[in-house]
Design an enzyme around this catalytic site. Structure first.
Site, PDB file in Angstrom:
ATOM      1  N   HIS A  20      -4.617   1.592   7.353  1.00 36.93           N
ATOM      2  CA  HIS A  20      -3.268   2.177   7.487  1.00 36.93           C
ATOM      3  C   HIS A  20      -3.071   3.291   6.446  1.00 36.93           C
ATOM      4  CE1 HIS A  20       1.329   1.559   7.827  1.00 36.93           C
ATOM      5  NE2 HIS A  20       1.173   2.345   6.774  1.00 36.93           N
ATOM      6  N   GLU A  21      -3.491   3.032   5.197  1.00 35.77           N
ATOM      7  CA  GLU A  21      -3.287   4.024   4.135  1.00 35.77           C
ATOM      8  C   GLU A  21      -4.190   5.240   4.317  1.00 35.77           C
ATOM      9  OE1 GLU A  21      -0.669   3.637   2.588  1.00 35.77           O
ATOM     10  OE2 GLU A  21      -0.406   1.508   3.004  1.00 35.77           O
TER      11      GLU A  21
ATOM     12  N   HIS B 247      -2.791   7.667   6.683  1.00 36.45           N
ATOM     13  CA  HIS B 247      -1.783   8.553   6.099  1.00 36.45           C
ATOM     14  C   HIS B 247      -2.417   9.856   5.605  1.00 36.45           C
ATOM     15  CE1 HIS B 247       2.110   6.558   6.006  1.00 36.45           C
ATOM     16  NE2 HIS B 247       1.574   5.426   5.583  1.00 36.45           N
TER      17      HIS B 247
ATOM     18  N   CYS C 157       5.820   0.235   7.231  1.00 35.76           N
ATOM     19  CA  CYS C 157       5.453   1.369   6.390  1.00 35.76           C
ATOM     20  C   CYS C 157       6.650   1.725   5.522  1.00 35.76           C
ATOM     21  CB  CYS C 157       5.063   2.551   7.274  1.00 35.76           C
ATOM     22  SG  CYS C 157       4.560   4.008   6.347  1.00 35.76           S
ATOM     23  N   LEU C 158       6.390   2.006   4.248  1.00 34.01           N
ATOM     24  CA  LEU C 158       7.502   2.330   3.347  1.00 34.01           C
ATOM     25  C   LEU C 158       8.195   3.630   3.753  1.00 34.01           C
ATOM     26  CD1 LEU C 158       5.968   1.288  -0.106  1.00 34.01           C
ATOM     27  CD2 LEU C 158       7.595   0.031   1.313  1.00 34.01           C
TER      28      LEU C 158
ATOM     29  N   GLY D 251       0.832  -1.196   0.000  1.00 29.60           N
ATOM     30  CA  GLY D 251       0.000   0.000   0.000  1.00 29.60           C
ATOM     31  C   GLY D 251       0.861   1.236   0.000  1.00 29.60           C
TER      32      GLY D 251
ATOM     33  N   GLN E 131       2.985  10.168   0.981  1.00 28.98           N
ATOM     34  CA  GLN E 131       4.296   9.496   1.026  1.00 28.98           C
ATOM     35  C   GLN E 131       5.156   9.829  -0.193  1.00 28.98           C
ATOM     36  OE1 GLN E 131       2.422   5.462   2.029  1.00 28.98           O
ATOM     37  NE2 GLN E 131       4.366   5.387   3.130  1.00 28.98           N
TER      38      GLN E 131
HETATM   39 NI    NI Z   1       2.484   3.517   5.576  1.00 31.99          NI
END
Ligand code: NI
Length: 174
Positions: A136-137, A140, A94-95, A45, A50
């Site tokens: 989660h996304e 963000h 998380c990226l 995701g 991000q």
């Molecule tokens: Ni994340």
């Protein structure tokens, strides 16, 4: 085209993102770029902030089983419209916070509404990893990271390590 992923801590990861009001080719190609960036990472995701864009757009694909067809989703203005009382614990990552993982408890099933790239509205029930990932996304888009669910001490420790990592990466670049 791949885009660079912002690393925590970054003020852009703490911002409330604005709803998409007009679907444009620019937004469509942003969605494509985000999917390419996510698959390349690799991740399941990714949210627009991000990659430094403060608009309500996320992408996900939680198909992990070998041989199963991928299911790339590009979701504009995604919203949780219902959540189960039953919860689930997943070890999240998380990226934007690479190499840090922690258990997070969230509703096990959610009903999600979003607009696709053609402006069409969708509603879907999600469970398992999909439910965790979509929550989660969407977090963000509200400037919230999974580490915000952790105890302050643990969160501060991760943030300190990330600050150090970013300093090292900046030094390598210069
Ligand atoms: Ni994340």
């Amino acid at each position: 085209m791949k885009r660079p992923i912002l690393l925590h801590p970054d003020p852009r990861l703490k911002k409330l993102c604005t709803p998409v009001t007009d679907m444009t080719d620019e937004l469509r190609s942003l969605g494509d770029d985000m999917l390419a960036t996510m698959y390349d990472a690799p991740g399941i995701g990714l949210a627009a902030p991000q990659v430094g864009v403060l608009e309500r757009l996320i992408v996900l694909d939680c198909v992990k089983a070998e041989g199963e067809a991928p299911r790339p989703l590009i979701m504009f203005n995604p919203e949780i419209i219902a959540s189960s009382e039953e919860t689930n614990v997943y070890e999240e990552g998380c990226l934007s916070i690479p190499e840090h993982f922690a258990d997070v408890t969230r509703p096990a099933e959610v009903q999600v509404r979003w607009i696709d790239r053609d402006g069409k509205e969708h509603t879907e029930e999600m469970g398992g990893l999909w439910a965790t990932c979509v929550q989660h996304e969407i977090d963000h888009l509200d400037g919230k990271l999974f580490i915000d669910y952790l105890k302050p001490l643990r969160r501060q420790m991760i943030t300190r390590k990330m600050t150090k990592l970013k300093r090292e990466l900046a030094r390598e670049k210069s």
